[in-house]
Design a protein around this motif. Structure first.
Motif, PDB file in Angstrom:
ATOM      1  N   SER A  85     -87.386 -43.858 -49.037  1.00  0.00           N
ATOM      2  CA  SER A  85     -87.829 -43.386 -47.757  1.00  0.00           C
ATOM      3  C   SER A  85     -89.432 -42.943 -47.573  1.00  0.00           C
ATOM      4  N   VAL A  86     -89.899 -42.795 -46.503  1.00  0.00           N
ATOM      5  CA  VAL A  86     -91.332 -42.655 -46.365  1.00  0.00           C
ATOM      6  C   VAL A  86     -91.527 -41.286 -45.494  1.00  0.00           C
ATOM      7  N   THR A  87     -92.489 -40.264 -45.998  1.00  0.00           N
ATOM      8  CA  THR A  87     -92.628 -39.126 -44.890  1.00  0.00           C
ATOM      9  C   THR A  87     -94.141 -39.166 -44.798  1.00  0.00           C
ATOM     10  N   SER A  88     -94.543 -38.523 -43.705  1.00  0.00           N
ATOM     11  CA  SER A  88     -96.029 -38.432 -43.335  1.00  0.00           C
ATOM     12  C   SER A  88     -96.339 -37.140 -42.471  1.00  0.00           C
ATOM     13  N   PRO A  89     -97.273 -36.328 -42.537  1.00  0.00           N
ATOM     14  CA  PRO A  89     -97.469 -35.584 -41.423  1.00  0.00           C
ATOM     15  C   PRO A  89     -97.807 -36.001 -40.377  1.00  0.00           C
ATOM     16  N   LEU A  90     -98.021 -37.385 -40.139  1.00  0.00           N
ATOM     17  CA  LEU A  90     -98.455 -37.995 -38.922  1.00  0.00           C
ATOM     18  C   LEU A  90     -97.415 -38.064 -37.988  1.00  0.00           C
ATOM     19  N   SER A  91     -95.955 -38.103 -38.463  1.00  0.00           N
ATOM     20  CA  SER A  91     -94.926 -38.412 -37.750  1.00  0.00           C
ATOM     21  C   SER A  91     -93.677 -37.833 -38.314  1.00  0.00           C
ATOM     22  N   ASP A  92     -92.886 -37.253 -37.595  1.00  0.00           N
ATOM     23  CA  ASP A  92     -91.619 -36.689 -37.979  1.00  0.00           C
ATOM     24  C   ASP A  92     -90.587 -37.788 -38.117  1.00  0.00           C
ATOM     25  N   VAL A 105     -85.442 -54.440 -38.305  1.00  0.00           N
ATOM     26  CA  VAL A 105     -84.034 -53.963 -38.655  1.00  0.00           C
ATOM     27  C   VAL A 105     -84.186 -52.779 -39.721  1.00  0.00           C
ATOM     28  N   GLU A 106     -83.896 -51.482 -39.368  1.00  0.00           N
ATOM     29  CA  GLU A 106     -84.136 -50.211 -40.192  1.00  0.00           C
ATOM     30  C   GLU A 106     -83.445 -50.513 -41.388  1.00  0.00           C
ATOM     31  N   VAL A 107     -83.442 -50.233 -42.647  1.00  0.00           N
ATOM     32  CA  VAL A 107     -82.971 -50.397 -43.683  1.00  0.00           C
ATOM     33  C   VAL A 107     -82.862 -48.931 -44.658  1.00  0.00           C
ATOM     34  N   LYS A 108     -82.099 -48.988 -45.576  1.00  0.00           N
ATOM     35  CA  LYS A 108     -81.922 -47.692 -46.308  1.00  0.00           C
ATOM     36  C   LYS A 108     -82.834 -47.705 -47.486  1.00  0.00           C
ATOM     37  N   SER A 109     -82.986 -48.744 -48.252  1.00  0.00           N
ATOM     38  CA  SER A 109     -84.082 -48.758 -49.085  1.00  0.00           C
ATOM     39  C   SER A 109     -84.479 -50.244 -49.211  1.00  0.00           C
ATOM     40  N   PHE A 110     -85.510 -50.495 -50.134  1.00  0.00           N
ATOM     41  CA  PHE A 110     -85.859 -51.725 -50.662  1.00  0.00           C
ATOM     42  C   PHE A 110     -85.848 -51.644 -52.227  1.00  0.00           C
ATOM     43  N   ASP A 111     -85.517 -52.827 -52.818  1.00  0.00           N
ATOM     44  CA  ASP A 111     -85.534 -52.778 -54.430  1.00  0.00           C
ATOM     45  C   ASP A 111     -86.849 -53.222 -54.841  1.00  0.00           C
ATOM     46  N   ILE A 112     -87.220 -52.828 -55.783  1.00  0.00           N
ATOM     47  CA  ILE A 112     -88.635 -53.182 -56.587  1.00  0.00           C
ATOM     48  C   ILE A 112     -88.076 -53.556 -58.062  1.00  0.00           C
ATOM     49  N   PRO A 113     -87.941 -54.689 -58.461  1.00  0.00           N
ATOM     50  CA  PRO A 113     -87.493 -55.013 -59.723  1.00  0.00           C
ATOM     51  C   PRO A 113     -88.496 -54.913 -60.801  1.00  0.00           C
ATOM     52  N   VAL A 142    -104.564 -41.717 -43.308  1.00  0.00           N
ATOM     53  CA  VAL A 142    -103.490 -41.172 -43.217  1.00  0.00           C
ATOM     54  C   VAL A 142    -102.622 -40.962 -44.565  1.00  0.00           C
ATOM     55  N   GLU A 143    -102.007 -39.737 -44.680  1.00  0.00           N
ATOM     56  CA  GLU A 143    -101.156 -39.671 -45.975  1.00  0.00           C
ATOM     57  C   GLU A 143     -99.797 -39.999 -45.649  1.00  0.00           C
ATOM     58  N   LEU A 144     -99.371 -40.710 -46.661  1.00  0.00           N
ATOM     59  CA  LEU A 144     -97.818 -41.198 -46.673  1.00  0.00           C
ATOM     60  C   LEU A 144     -97.269 -40.902 -48.049  1.00  0.00           C
ATOM     61  N   ASP A 145     -96.063 -40.227 -48.018  1.00  0.00           N
ATOM     62  CA  ASP A 145     -95.350 -39.988 -49.466  1.00  0.00           C
ATOM     63  C   ASP A 145     -94.277 -41.231 -49.241  1.00  0.00           C
ATOM     64  N   LEU A 146     -94.243 -41.825 -50.367  1.00  0.00           N
ATOM     65  CA  LEU A 146     -93.469 -42.786 -50.576  1.00  0.00           C
ATOM     66  C   LEU A 146     -92.315 -42.162 -51.526  1.00  0.00           C
ATOM     67  N   HIS A 147     -90.954 -42.326 -51.344  1.00  0.00           N
ATOM     68  CA  HIS A 147     -90.028 -41.703 -52.060  1.00  0.00           C
ATOM     69  C   HIS A 147     -89.271 -42.826 -52.648  1.00  0.00           C
ATOM     70  N   PHE A 148     -89.231 -42.606 -54.017  1.00  0.00           N
ATOM     71  CA  PHE A 148     -88.227 -43.478 -54.898  1.00  0.00           C
ATOM     72  C   PHE A 148     -87.187 -43.120 -55.588  1.00  0.00           C
ATOM     73  N   THR A 151     -88.542 -42.992 -59.715  1.00  0.00           N
ATOM     74  CA  THR A 151     -89.972 -42.335 -59.702  1.00  0.00           C
ATOM     75  C   THR A 151     -90.130 -41.044 -58.983  1.00  0.00           C
ATOM     76  N   GLY A 152     -89.385 -40.852 -58.093  1.00  0.00           N
ATOM     77  CA  GLY A 152     -89.988 -39.717 -57.242  1.00  0.00           C
ATOM     78  C   GLY A 152     -90.858 -40.055 -56.071  1.00  0.00           C
ATOM     79  N   ALA A 153     -91.803 -38.994 -55.704  1.00  0.00           N
ATOM     80  CA  ALA A 153     -92.575 -39.336 -54.626  1.00  0.00           C
ATOM     81  C   ALA A 153     -94.153 -39.920 -55.388  1.00  0.00           C
ATOM     82  N   ILE A 154     -94.480 -40.647 -54.536  1.00  0.00           N
ATOM     83  CA  ILE A 154     -96.155 -41.109 -54.670  1.00  0.00           C
ATOM     84  C   ILE A 154     -96.770 -40.805 -53.449  1.00  0.00           C
ATOM     85  N   LYS A 155     -97.771 -40.167 -53.469  1.00  0.00           N
ATOM     86  CA  LYS A 155     -98.571 -39.933 -52.339  1.00  0.00           C
ATOM     87  C   LYS A 155     -99.747 -40.908 -52.141  1.00  0.00           C
ATOM     88  N   VAL A 156     -99.765 -41.527 -51.129  1.00  0.00           N
ATOM     89  CA  VAL A 156    -100.666 -42.596 -50.626  1.00  0.00           C
ATOM     90  C   VAL A 156    -101.602 -42.101 -49.687  1.00  0.00           C
TER      91      VAL A 156
END
Length: 171
Positions: A85-92, A105-113, A142-148, A151-156
């Protein structure tokens, strides 16, 4: 938190939609490759663990309340991971999408091999922000939090570029 548990196609070429929404959706579907830089890096990874780093992050300046985010997640570790998932203060309402037959098409996740990358780019997989609270302007970020999954969250920190920005091609 992003709602990525449903798969729902969004038809882009059918029906009547506000001009701003069509332009924003078109930006998300215009073919290009990742570029630019970001300041994100993952937590240290151990043996058999993923080791993630983010590069090439950017967001074209939104023309309405829709925005798209593009970046590349590199995994130099020996284990796989998933962007969940991805979260951001810019949008709920932030979700991750793949593009199939000119439809998002909205997806649940993306694999990273291990040893691979996840390329979120125009015309393909991407991040969508709907109901943007305050549309950012070119030159802002813009701040994005990528949730893995592992790995957990990475702020970008994602720079906002011109609406027609095309990142440099990578060899």
């Amino acid at each position: 938190m992003a709602q990525a548990s449903r798969k729902r196609p969004v038809t882009l070429l059918r029906g009547v939609a506000p001009a701003a929404a069509l332009v924003a959706a078109g930006l998300a579907l215009t073919a290009c490759s990742g570029g630019g830089t970001s300041d994100a890096a993952a937590k240290p990874a151990g043996s058999g663990a993923p080791k993630l780093a983010v590069s090439g992050a950017y967001m074209p300046q939104p023309v309405g309340d829709l925005a798209a985010g593009f970046l590349v997640v590199h995994n130099s570790g020996k284990g796989d991971d998933k962007l969940t998932s991805v979260t951001s203060p810019l949008s709920d309402s932030v979700s991750i999408h793949k593009t199939v037959d000119n439809r998002m098409v909205e997806v649940k996740s993306f694999d990273i091999p291990p040893g691979g990358s996840l390329d979120l780019a125009r015309g393909g997989n991407h991040i969508m922000l709907m109901g943007v609270k305050h549309p950012p302007k070119q030159g802002q970020s813009v701040e994005l939090d990528l949730h893995f999954k592992k790995t957990g969250a990475i702020k970008v920190t994602v720079p906002v570029k011109a609406a027609n920005f095309q990142p440099p091609a990578t060899p």
